[in-house]
Design a protein around this motif. Structure first.
Motif, PDB file in Angstrom:
ATOM      1  N   LYS B 186       0.104  -2.185  -0.984  1.00 57.86           N
ATOM      2  CA  LYS B 186      -0.358  -2.208   0.410  1.00 57.86           C
ATOM      3  C   LYS B 186       0.755  -1.709   1.340  1.00 57.86           C
ATOM      4  O   LYS B 186       0.513  -0.928   2.263  1.00 57.86           O
ATOM      5  CB  LYS B 186      -0.725  -3.641   0.815  1.00 57.86           C
ATOM      6  N   GLU B 187       1.983  -2.148   1.065  1.00 56.96           N
ATOM      7  CA  GLU B 187       3.101  -1.756   1.927  1.00 56.96           C
ATOM      8  C   GLU B 187       3.344  -0.255   1.874  1.00 56.96           C
ATOM      9  O   GLU B 187       3.535   0.391   2.894  1.00 56.96           O
ATOM     10  CB  GLU B 187       4.359  -2.521   1.517  1.00 56.96           C
ATOM     11  N   SER B 188       3.287   0.280   0.646  1.00 55.59           N
ATOM     12  CA  SER B 188       3.523   1.728   0.548  1.00 55.59           C
ATOM     13  C   SER B 188       2.405   2.510   1.226  1.00 55.59           C
ATOM     14  O   SER B 188       2.642   3.558   1.821  1.00 55.59           O
ATOM     15  CB  SER B 188       3.701   2.165  -0.898  1.00 55.59           C
ATOM     16  N   ALA B 189       1.185   1.976   1.148  1.00 55.72           N
ATOM     17  CA  ALA B 189       0.064   2.630   1.821  1.00 55.72           C
ATOM     18  C   ALA B 189       0.278   2.618   3.333  1.00 55.72           C
ATOM     19  O   ALA B 189      -0.009   3.603   4.027  1.00 55.72           O
ATOM     20  CB  ALA B 189      -1.236   1.936   1.465  1.00 55.72           C
ATOM     21  N   MET B 190       0.782   1.499   3.820  1.00 56.51           N
ATOM     22  CA  MET B 190       1.028   1.395   5.267  1.00 56.51           C
ATOM     23  C   MET B 190       2.123   2.365   5.707  1.00 56.51           C
ATOM     24  O   MET B 190       2.043   2.983   6.764  1.00 56.51           O
ATOM     25  CB  MET B 190       1.400  -0.048   5.623  1.00 56.51           C
ATOM     26  N   VAL B 191       3.126   2.524   4.837  1.00 58.74           N
ATOM     27  CA  VAL B 191       4.197   3.478   5.146  1.00 58.74           C
ATOM     28  C   VAL B 191       3.623   4.883   5.245  1.00 58.74           C
ATOM     29  O   VAL B 191       4.010   5.687   6.085  1.00 58.74           O
ATOM     30  CB  VAL B 191       5.310   3.398   4.061  1.00 58.74           C
ATOM     31  N   GLU B 192       2.594   5.132   4.398  1.00 64.54           N
ATOM     32  CA  GLU B 192       1.947   6.454   4.404  1.00 64.54           C
ATOM     33  C   GLU B 192       1.028   6.633   5.612  1.00 64.54           C
ATOM     34  O   GLU B 192       0.425   7.673   5.792  1.00 64.54           O
ATOM     35  CB  GLU B 192       1.112   6.624   3.137  1.00 64.54           C
ATOM     36  N   GLY B 193       0.886   5.594   6.426  1.00 65.52           N
ATOM     37  CA  GLY B 193       0.061   5.685   7.641  1.00 65.52           C
ATOM     38  C   GLY B 193      -1.413   5.406   7.439  1.00 65.52           C
ATOM     39  O   GLY B 193      -2.260   5.849   8.217  1.00 65.52           O
ATOM     40  N   VAL B 194      -1.731   4.679   6.388  1.00 67.06           N
ATOM     41  CA  VAL B 194      -3.133   4.366   6.107  1.00 67.06           C
ATOM     42  C   VAL B 194      -3.623   3.278   7.066  1.00 67.06           C
ATOM     43  O   VAL B 194      -2.909   2.304   7.321  1.00 67.06           O
ATOM     44  CB  VAL B 194      -3.248   3.875   4.643  1.00 67.06           C
ATOM     45  N   ASN B 195      -4.808   3.470   7.650  1.00 69.31           N
ATOM     46  CA  ASN B 195      -5.319   2.421   8.549  1.00 69.31           C
ATOM     47  C   ASN B 195      -6.080   1.344   7.742  1.00 69.31           C
ATOM     48  O   ASN B 195      -6.280   1.490   6.529  1.00 69.31           O
ATOM     49  CB  ASN B 195      -6.195   3.011   9.667  1.00 69.31           C
ATOM     50  N   MET B 199      -7.447   1.440   3.922  1.00 69.28           N
ATOM     51  CA  MET B 199      -6.842   0.511   2.955  1.00 69.28           C
ATOM     52  C   MET B 199      -7.944  -0.240   2.195  1.00 69.28           C
ATOM     53  O   MET B 199      -7.908  -0.375   0.973  1.00 69.28           O
ATOM     54  CB  MET B 199      -5.969  -0.496   3.707  1.00 69.28           C
ATOM     55  N   PHE B 200      -8.949  -0.727   2.968  1.00 73.78           N
ATOM     56  CA  PHE B 200     -10.051  -1.491   2.370  1.00 73.78           C
ATOM     57  C   PHE B 200     -10.871  -0.606   1.425  1.00 73.78           C
ATOM     58  O   PHE B 200     -11.181  -0.975   0.300  1.00 73.78           O
ATOM     59  CB  PHE B 200     -10.926  -2.060   3.498  1.00 73.78           C
ATOM     60  N   ARG B 201     -11.186   0.586   1.934  1.00 71.46           N
ATOM     61  CA  ARG B 201     -12.072   1.499   1.199  1.00 71.46           C
ATOM     62  C   ARG B 201     -11.425   2.046  -0.065  1.00 71.46           C
ATOM     63  O   ARG B 201     -12.054   2.127  -1.117  1.00 71.46           O
ATOM     64  CB  ARG B 201     -12.483   2.633   2.166  1.00 71.46           C
ATOM     65  N   HIS B 202     -10.148   2.448   0.046  1.00 71.48           N
ATOM     66  CA  HIS B 202      -9.527   3.173  -1.066  1.00 71.48           C
ATOM     67  C   HIS B 202      -8.578   2.339  -1.911  1.00 71.48           C
ATOM     68  O   HIS B 202      -8.179   2.780  -2.989  1.00 71.48           O
ATOM     69  CB  HIS B 202      -8.796   4.412  -0.535  1.00 71.48           C
ATOM     70  N   ILE B 203      -8.193   1.171  -1.431  1.00 71.20           N
ATOM     71  CA  ILE B 203      -7.293   0.340  -2.253  1.00 71.20           C
ATOM     72  C   ILE B 203      -7.973  -0.976  -2.657  1.00 71.20           C
ATOM     73  O   ILE B 203      -8.100  -1.281  -3.843  1.00 71.20           O
ATOM     74  CB  ILE B 203      -5.964   0.070  -1.504  1.00 71.20           C
TER      75      ILE B 203
END
Lengths: 457, 289
Positions: B186-195, B199-203
């Motif tokens: 989740k943290e790395s996704a947030m670093v990548e700028g994921v909203n 995040m919900f849909r793809h992770i």
């Protein structure tokens, strides 16, 4: 090699085990018949055993009974205490729901072999009504001592088994009759008279409605109560004739005009808006309160409800009277008489103790205790203590005047499990009276065919 | 060389015996009885072919039961999954009331069905029930209904009670799955700028898909096999408006039509089997995809 050999032995062992299981389950079905040799005439069934040797300590025996919850009131509570003291038998009663819910439950219990020692049920059971062959399942009461104090002839055909004409059930409670119970104070306050024709009945109902009262209370959540207006309409000799023909497939349910009259009444009273607003949410308890407190003017029920009303609303009991529903008018109508319910001794390991309890219950001592608290007209001769309410006394007067009929109207196959649901269907407009009769005909044919009845091939 | 030691197959025997007596034997005989006119006396039992199965679909009251069972299973599955997931997301949030919130949402699962039914019978009473009284207080009289006595809506009311009672279980299963998602991901996704939605849909969804599968299967099976809540709340009524397959089984069995009752049970078994296999296949494809 060893592995192969083991596989064969293992398969053979499993097969043998399955066979043992199948055989064991199969032989279970014969249990009832094998115990049938030990019938009700066993010497230890005599009620006098404990009394004969009062100094001997009583052997405590626990037995189990099952029956509708509303059948066990203060009278039975006191009899249970007396029975434990005098006979050493402690009866534990499992109280089951009223109406078809309870009936379904108890039949399912018997079908699965989970039987009680005593069955408190409707009188006049037969071989085709869901409990198996009467002589295999229950102990005959023909030779029991209590029966000498009972008018066998009067209740023949009503409380006896259809197939062999024997008494398997001993009377439990008194006889009752269907009536329109009405609140006399409400009638007086609105200046109303007891109706003697259907036109008058509808006028009285409209007047009650105008006076802010519920004219006819229907307790449709307890669907069994909806049967009472219909059974009341069936209290006519023509019912016996048509039922005899339906039994041999010479007439259909749709020919049963008296039942149709009752069904049509339910439809009419609902469609005219002369009932309580929430018929299918209101219960038997709600009805008692509404009638006793004067919220409702009339409630079509059997006299057994008066025991409940007398215990819950003792100050209002005298306000309630009874009249016969004027379906035909001109004093041609009768009330529908209900035989006493019955207690059946189930064959099994506790049948002697169960029979001993029944013999005590039917003794004058126990009957006086029972009827001193609970209502109903005793079927055992010589009962001196009764507690009939004014409404029950008025109803009894109809019986004394021969204005009662019914309960000899037994049918070969019991299809009534579905009947209350059909009555609810009439209330909600899901079925017409004719459709209900057609559905019952189908149910009856199905039941007859399942028993290989040659009249329904 | 290390010699492998195996337990003897004979140790299976006690368990197999119990399984055979209480499961294999009754099930096999059940299939057999479905083709007979067996009654409670076993006296007149004879082979009747498919008559029992035909009868199930010839009578309106029994056809209604099949329709209601499907409606109930679909509605309760959809709502239990959607609400369970939403509540799990909420219960997974780091709030001061999280523990209380989780306990409260799971509590209905622990209650007895009979108690729940009695409470809801009172709450849903058309004139004295809290729900209609509340609606009338808010001057929303037009929304007040005969929840349990109107044949048009009764199956939906019963479904609502089932959803209320069992959503907590779906929530707990989803919550367990959510807590297995690695925080680093989740943290790395947030670093990548994921909203949040991405995040919900793809992770989140792909990672909890096996639990979605389990939850759907459990809900579908539970929905198709429903009996207790319907029987306790309405008894299949008013009339026959809320009958489901299992109440028909009970009704036929109690009427002494054991053959027909068994046929209905066999039908239910086949329906559950086919639907669960289909659902499982579809969902597994998604999990693998």
């Amino acid at each position: 090699m060893r592995k192969k050999h083991f596989g064969k032995v293992f398969a053979a062992a499993i097969l043998a085990l399955l066979m043992v299981v199948v055989t064991a389950c199969g032989s279970g079905n014969n249990e009832g018949s094998s115990s049938s040799t030990n019938n009700g005439s066993s010497p230890s069934a005599s009620p006098s055993t404990p009394e004969e040797s009062p100094s001997a300590p009583l052997e405590k025996i626990k037995i189990k009974g099952i029956g509708h919850a509303s059948w066990f009131k203060s009278g039975m509570d006191e009899v249970l205490i007396a029975a434990a003291e005098k006979t050493g038998i402690e009866l534990e009663i499992e109280k089951i729901p009223e109406g078809m819910d309870g009936v379904n439950l108890v039949k399912a219990r018997f079908a699965t072999g989970d039987k009680p020692d005593l069955l408190f049920y409707y009188a006049g059971l037969g071989d085709t009504q869901g409990f198996g062959k009467m002589s295999d399942t229950f102990v005959s009461q023909e030779d029991q001592p209590w029966i000498t104090n009972f008018d066998k002839e009067s209740w023949k055909g009503i409380m006896t088994a259809l197939e062999d004409g024997k008494y398997y059930g001993a009377p439990y409670g008194g006889s009752n009759t269907s009536v329109v119970l009405y609140n006399k104070k409400v009638f007086e306050s609105l200046g109303l008279q007891v109706p003697t024709t259907m036109d008058e009945f509808w006028s009285v109902s409209e007047a009650l409605k105008k006076g802010g009262k519920i004219p006819v209370y229907l307790s449709g959540k307890d669907a069994w109560t909806l049967q009472l207006p219909v059974q009341h309409a069936q209290a006519t000799p023509s019912t016996a004739e048509i039922l005899a023909k339906i039994d041999v497939n010479q007439a259909k349910f749709t020919d049963w005009t008296a039942r149709n009259t009752g069904l049509q009444f339910l439809k009419d009273v609902t469609s005219k808006g002369l009932t309580n607003k929430d018929v299918l949410s209101d219960t038997y308890d709600n009805a008692q309160k509404a009638l006793a407190t004067g919220e409702a003017g009339m409630y079509i029920m059997a006299t057994w409800v008066m025991t409940d009303i007398a215990s819950k609303f003792p100050d209002q009991t005298a306000d309630i009277g009874a009249f016969i529903m004027p379906y035909q008018g001109a004093d041609a109508d009768k009330s529908y008489i209900f035989a006493p319910n019955a207690v059946f001794v189930v064959k099994g390991k506790n049948e002697e103790a169960a029979q001993k309890f029944v013999n005590f219950f039917e003794s004058l001592e126990a009957q006086n205790i029972f009827f001193g608290k609970d209502g109903g007209i005793p079927a055992i001769k010589g009962v001196t203590v009764t507690s009939l309410t004014p409404a029950e006394l008025e109803a009894k007067a109809f019986l004394d005047a021969c204005r009662a009929s019914g309960d000899g109207f037994s049918m070969k196959y019991d299809i009534n499990a579905a009947f209350p649901a059909y009555l609810q269907d009439i209330i909600i407009g899901g079925k017409t009276p004719e459709q209900v009769l057609e559905a019952q005909q189908k149910d009856y044919e199905k039941a007859a065919k399942a028993k290989d009845d040659s009249n329904f091939k | 060389m290390i010699k492998k030691m195996y337990y003897s197959y004979w140790l299976l025997l006690p368990g197999l015996l119990i399984f055979s007596v209480f499961f294999i034997y009754p099930n096999l005989t059940g299939f057999l009885y479905a083709f007979t006119n067996m009654d409670e006396s076993f006296k007149y039992t004879r082979f009747v072919g498919f008559d029992n199965f035909k009868s199930l679909f010839q009578e309106d009251d029994q056809v209604i039961a099949f329709k209601n069972t499907f409606i109930f299973a679909i509605i309760t599955t959809v709502f239990k999954i959607v609400l369970g997931l939403l509540l799990a997301l909420l219960a997974n949030a780091k709030l001061r009331t999280t523990l209380f919130f989780r306990s409260m949402l799971f509590f209905p699962v622990l209650l007895s069905t009979l108690a729940v039914s009695l409470v809801f019978s009172a709450l849903l009473h058309p004139s004295r029930g809290l729900l209609n009284v509340f609606l009338e207080t808010l001057h929303l009289d037009m929304l007040a209904q005969s929840w349990l006595t109107d044949p048009q809506i009764v199956i939906f009311s019963v479904s609502f009670v089932e959803i209320w009672k069992w959503t907590g279980l779906s929530m707990i299963l989803f919550l367990a799955a959510l807590q297995t998602i690695p925080q680093e991901l989740k943290e790395s996704a947030m670093v990548e700028g994921v909203n949040s939605w991405q995040m919900f849909r793809h992770i989140t969804i792909p990672l909890i898909m096996p639990i979605v599968n389990t939850n759907v299967i459990l809900s579908v099976i539970g929905g198709l096999k429903v009996f207790d809540i319907v029987y306790a709340l309405t008894g299949g009524g008013p009339g026959n408006s809320s009958q489901v397959i299992n109440t028909i089984v009970f009704k036929n069995f109690a009427a002494g039509r054991n053959g027909e009752a068994t046929a209905a049970n066999v039908m239910l078994f086949l329906i559950v089997l086919v639907i669960v296999l289909l659902v499982n296949k579809v969902l597994n494809r998604k999990v693998e995809g």
